[in-house]
Write a protein that holds these residues in place. Structure first.
Motif, PDB file in Angstrom:
ATOM      1  N   GLN A  17       4.497  13.433   1.573  1.00 11.34           N
ATOM      2  CA  GLN A  17       5.435  12.340   1.852  1.00 11.34           C
ATOM      3  C   GLN A  17       4.803  11.015   1.438  1.00 11.34           C
ATOM      4  N   LEU A  18       5.592  10.184   0.752  1.00  8.90           N
ATOM      5  CA  LEU A  18       5.123   8.856   0.369  1.00  8.90           C
ATOM      6  C   LEU A  18       5.519   7.844   1.436  1.00  8.90           C
ATOM      7  N   TYR A  19       4.524   7.086   1.911  1.00  4.87           N
ATOM      8  CA  TYR A  19       4.765   6.009   2.863  1.00  4.87           C
ATOM      9  C   TYR A  19       4.452   4.689   2.161  1.00  4.87           C
ATOM     10  N   ILE A  20       5.423   3.790   2.178  1.00  3.50           N
ATOM     11  CA  ILE A  20       5.269   2.487   1.524  1.00  3.50           C
ATOM     12  C   ILE A  20       5.112   1.428   2.600  1.00  3.50           C
ATOM     13  N   TYR A  21       3.971   0.747   2.568  1.00  2.00           N
ATOM     14  CA  TYR A  21       3.685  -0.301   3.549  1.00  2.00           C
ATOM     15  C   TYR A  21       3.626  -1.646   2.841  1.00  2.00           C
ATOM     16  N   GLN A  22       4.261  -2.648   3.440  1.00  2.86           N
ATOM     17  CA  GLN A  22       4.200  -4.005   2.907  1.00  2.86           C
ATOM     18  C   GLN A  22       3.649  -4.942   3.975  1.00  2.86           C
ATOM     19  N   LEU A  23       2.818  -5.862   3.513  1.00  2.00           N
ATOM     20  CA  LEU A  23       2.176  -6.810   4.416  1.00  2.00           C
ATOM     21  C   LEU A  23       3.171  -7.881   4.843  1.00  2.00           C
ATOM     22  N   VAL A  64       0.849  -1.191   0.000  1.00  5.15           N
ATOM     23  CA  VAL A  64       0.000   0.000   0.000  1.00  5.15           C
ATOM     24  C   VAL A  64       0.885   1.241   0.000  1.00  5.15           C
ATOM     25  N   TRP A  65       0.620   2.141  -0.941  1.00  5.25           N
ATOM     26  CA  TRP A  65       1.297   3.438  -0.959  1.00  5.25           C
ATOM     27  C   TRP A  65       0.325   4.468  -0.393  1.00  5.25           C
ATOM     28  N   LEU A  66       0.764   5.173   0.626  1.00  6.67           N
ATOM     29  CA  LEU A  66      -0.039   6.222   1.233  1.00  6.67           C
ATOM     30  C   LEU A  66       0.704   7.552   1.100  1.00  6.67           C
ATOM     31  N   TYR A  67       0.099   8.485   0.382  1.00  7.86           N
ATOM     32  CA  TYR A  67       0.715   9.795   0.202  1.00  7.86           C
ATOM     33  C   TYR A  67       0.017  10.777   1.130  1.00  7.86           C
ATOM     34  N   ARG A  68       0.780  11.299   2.086  1.00 12.38           N
ATOM     35  CA  ARG A  68       0.217  12.174   3.121  1.00 12.38           C
ATOM     36  C   ARG A  68       1.223  13.266   3.454  1.00 12.38           C
ATOM     37  N   ASN A  69       0.748  14.503   3.497  1.00 12.00           N
ATOM     38  CA  ASN A  69       1.600  15.643   3.868  1.00 12.00           C
ATOM     39  C   ASN A  69       2.886  15.696   3.029  1.00 12.00           C
TER      40      ASN A  69
END
Length: 209
Positions: A156-162, A149-154
């Motif tokens: 900044q890109l945050y990359i989350y992997q399960l 999941v890529w979450l773009y907030r403020n």
């Protein structure tokens, strides 16, 4: 208990988020009343409905990052399918509407399908979410077991992997392990907001060539 009302009667200012206690049947009723419209966005989880009216910035940012993803996938000659808008549902449990879904490893499993059975078909390999109003939680995707999941907030890109039953933040995407995504996204946003999205993507393609 939530008294079901028409989405036509819910006047949400741009960027507003409304939380309502609801049943699964209430959630489905709201989705049906909304029809083919994509606004407001509707999410269901844990006996609660969230409605959100996106800001224009939300759609522009989502479109730009999705174009960055497809540009990189094309550069690496990856086959894929992409969907937007799309509603992911697990009856009685969850209903969410990610900004973009990408099938990369499992594109063949959904090739040509008009509907996806979220209980049996594989989840998207990569989901993109733009969070301008704190509407999105990466754990929304846990019931579906979305691998990345890529979450773009403020800005900044945050990359989350399960990993197991948890999402762990990572420095790199599994699909672009040798690419500095933070640098690419920063530069593309700089060009897009100084000029436009097409100019940003053209420059990215030139940098990759």
């Amino acid at each position: 208990m939530f008294a079901l009302v028409s989405t036509d009667k819910i006047q949400l200012p741009a960027g507003a988020v409304v939380r309502l206690l609801a049943t699964w049947q209430d959630y489905q009723g709201l989705c049906q009343q909304r029809g083919e419209n994509s606004i407001p966005r509707i999410k269901y989880q844990d006996g609660e409905v969230l409605l959100m009216s996106p800001l224009p910035k939300h759609g522009r940012d989502a479109h730009l990052i999705a174009n960055i993803i497809t540009t990189l996938l094309d550069y690496f000659q990856c086959e894929y399918d992409a969907f937007t808008p799309v509603t992911m549902e697990l009856p009685q449990e969850s209903g969410i509407e990610p900004d973009y879904c990408f099938y990369i490893d499992n594109w063949q499993a959904v090739s040509g399908k008009e509907r996806i059975d979220w209980s049996n078909d594989p989840p998207p390999d990569l989901v993109l979410e733009i969070d301008v109003t704190s509407y999105t939680d990466v754990n929304d995707f846990l019931p579906y077991q979305v691998p990345e999941v890529w979450l773009y907030r403020n800005k900044q890109l945050y990359i989350y992997q399960l990993q197991g039953q948890s999402y762990i933040i990572q420095n790199h995407s599994k699909y672009f392990p040798n690419i500095n995504l933070q640098d690419i996204i920063f530069r593309c946003f700089q060009v897009a907001y100084e000029r436009n999205t097409s100019a940003a993507i053209r420059e990215l393609k030139q940098r990759l060539s």
